[in-house]
Design an enzyme around this catalytic site. Structure first.
Site, PDB file in Angstrom:
ATOM      1  N   SER A 287      13.653  22.248 -16.734  1.00 24.87           N
ATOM      2  CA  SER A 287      12.465  23.076 -16.890  1.00 24.87           C
ATOM      3  C   SER A 287      12.892  24.411 -17.486  1.00 24.87           C
ATOM      4  O   SER A 287      14.002  24.888 -17.239  1.00 24.87           O
ATOM      5  CB  SER A 287      11.821  23.285 -15.521  1.00 24.87           C
ATOM      6  OG  SER A 287      11.097  24.494 -15.490  1.00 24.87           O
TER       7      SER A 287
ATOM      8  N   HIS B  63       0.842  -1.212   0.000  1.00 22.00           N
ATOM      9  CA  HIS B  63       0.000   0.000   0.000  1.00 22.00           C
ATOM     10  C   HIS B  63       0.871   1.254   0.000  1.00 22.00           C
ATOM     11  O   HIS B  63       0.444   2.310   0.479  1.00 22.00           O
ATOM     12  CB  HIS B  63      -0.941   0.054   1.215  1.00 22.00           C
ATOM     13  CG  HIS B  63      -1.661  -1.225   1.477  1.00 22.00           C
ATOM     14  ND1 HIS B  63      -2.914  -1.501   0.989  1.00 22.00           N
ATOM     15  CD2 HIS B  63      -1.282  -2.327   2.181  1.00 22.00           C
ATOM     16  CE1 HIS B  63      -3.288  -2.712   1.372  1.00 22.00           C
ATOM     17  NE2 HIS B  63      -2.315  -3.230   2.094  1.00 22.00           N
TER      18      HIS B  63
END
Ligand code: ARG
Length: 449
Positions: A279, A157
């Site tokens: 970026s 999980h």
């Protein structure tokens, strides 16, 4: 009405463009395979027990030489008026050989012709892909071996669960990839059968030797039923795409793990800066775009597999032009999967491991199950031990992750990984690919000689 001339008649230009579709581009990948298929067909025609012969042995040899020159000719293109590679090659042979070129299509349809081309192409591609699967698996196994006992929190999980290791993480992914070879092998076997001689899907009144053409092209067997052989087109590509989709889904999980564990918040793995992109506004960025694209490309291959099955499920028996559109699907699926295997191998090879960050992930809770099992070793029944630990979670203390990793020595666990097993399995798969590839190329080489 304005029409365009084609080998099969004069056609409205818009209709021609719509039906030809991407074939002039896609069929360039089939030139070699189309010429080989024709070489086998013409050889068989020259041996056929009919008098007079459809083509003589001498003529067949001239056709094979001309086909070899088409394969070698880098300027050869499929034009729209050719419609597809099959007619482009026939036109070229007729230019080169005159009436002899007009004989090569005797007892054949483009339906069995394209089906042969596609199967030869897929076989070649699957052998290449097989080698790439082995490469990625072996890079992962080597990564696991290099960092075998380095502790890594095992997660369920996504929550911290139990002590694990980089070795278990890496070879776990390698094993998932290797297991996919069962699906690829099924696709390979299904593909390794020759449709030639089924003609339009109903055979021809000529004593074709279908076993002979199958052998000449190195197939394991001819497809028996002529109608079935025509319907195998599309089914074959769909089986391939389903196998590719499953493989991509496995690769996507690997990519997802790499994205997650290389996030600064985890920092377990480091990605080479040259493999990341920046970026235009944020100067600090090094983004794992490649790995993100593995996810999106997986979605595309799942879509291609679905598209191929959707195309098939409502199609009546026999050839239908829908089948032409399967070509772009399987070619795209193969191209995506193969580049993904190669780029991931490169990525894993360049990936670094930050042992301090990996060890820092070991919060006390990670040892809870080990603590309970020590109580079991001292005689407490499991469920009682479980509750004793669960009721006193705050009492859990940090332990030595290396000791926890060393403590699990059973098969396949942190201290019980069998690297020989992986290496042997990869070596066997690699050998199978090499043997098949050598046999395939050897058989095909003989055809043109
Ligand atoms: N380009 C066609 C295809 O890929 C070749 C077969 C055409 N056959 C036909 N009956 N129209 O399907």
């Amino acid at each position: 009405m304005k029409t365009e001339k084609t080998i099969t008649g004069d056609v409205d230009p818009d209709v021609l463009a719509y039906t030809v579709g991407d074939d002039p581009v896609l069929d360039m990948a089939l030139v070699r395979w189309d010429c080989l298929g024709t070489a086998a067909h013409v050889t068989m025609l020259s041996e056929m027990p009919v008098d007079p012969p459809v083509v003589t042995k001498e003529e067949a040899a001239r056709v094979r030489a001309a086909l070899a020159s088409v394969v070698a000719d880098e300027t050869f293109v499929v034009r729209e008026q050719d419609q597809d590679v099959h007619m482009a090659v026939e036109t070229r042979l007729t230019e080169m050989l005159g009436d002899l070129g007009k004989k090569i299509h005797t007892g054949r349809s483009r339906n069995d012709q394209v089906a042969v081309d596609v199967r030869l192409h897929i076989k070649d591609q699957l052998l290449g892909l097989g080698a790439e699967v082995c490469d990625l698996a072996s890079v992962l196994v080597a990564f696991g071996k290099a960092h075998d006992r380095v502790p890594m929190v095992g997660r369920t999980h996504l929550q911290p669960a139990m002590p694990s290791s980089v070795g278990v993480w890496a070879t776990g992914h390698a094993e998932m990839i290797l297991d996919q070879t069962a699906n690829l092998e099924a696709a390979y076997k299904m593909n390794d059968a020759c449709p030639l001689g089924s003609a339009a899907g109903y055979g021809v009144p000529l004593p074709l030797d279908r076993q002979r053409t199958s052998d000449l092209l190195g197939f394991a067997r001819p497809l028996h039923n002529v109608f079935g052989a025509s319907m195998g087109r599309g089914e074959d590509e769909a089986a391939l795409l389903s196998a590719l989709a499953q493989l991509m889904a496995v690769l996507s999980r690997l990519a997802e793990d790499m994205i997650l564990f290389s996030m600064p918040e985890f920092g377990y793995f480091t990605l080479p800066r040259a493999y990341c992109t920046g970026s235009s506004i944020m100067p600090q960025k090094y983004n794992p775009d490649v790995l993100e694209l593995v996810r999106s490309k997986t979605a595309q291959v799942l879509g291609l597999a679905t598209a191929s099955l959707s195309m098939l499920h409502a199609m009546p028996g026999g050839y239908n032009r829908d089948l032409q559109d399967c070509k772009g699907l399987y070619m795209k699926g193969l191209a995506i999967t193969r580049t993904t295997l190669r780029i991931l191998a490169k990525f894993v090879q360049g990936m670094g491991v930050d042992e301090a960050k990996l060890r820092a992930g070991f919060i006390p809770g990670v040892f809870a199950t080990d603590v309970a099992l020590r109580k079991v070793a001292a005689g407490t029944p499991w469920r009682e031990a479980y509750h004793q630990v669960r009721d006193n979670l705050e009492a859990l203390a940090a332990e030595d992750p290396d000791a926890a990793v060393a403590a699990k020595s059973h098969a396949g666990a942190t201290a019980g990984l069998d690297y020989d097993l992986y290496e042997t399995r990869i070596a066997e798969l690699t050998a199978t690919v090499v043997v098949r590839k050598t046999a395939f190329e050897g058989t095909l080489e003989k055809l043109f000689n």
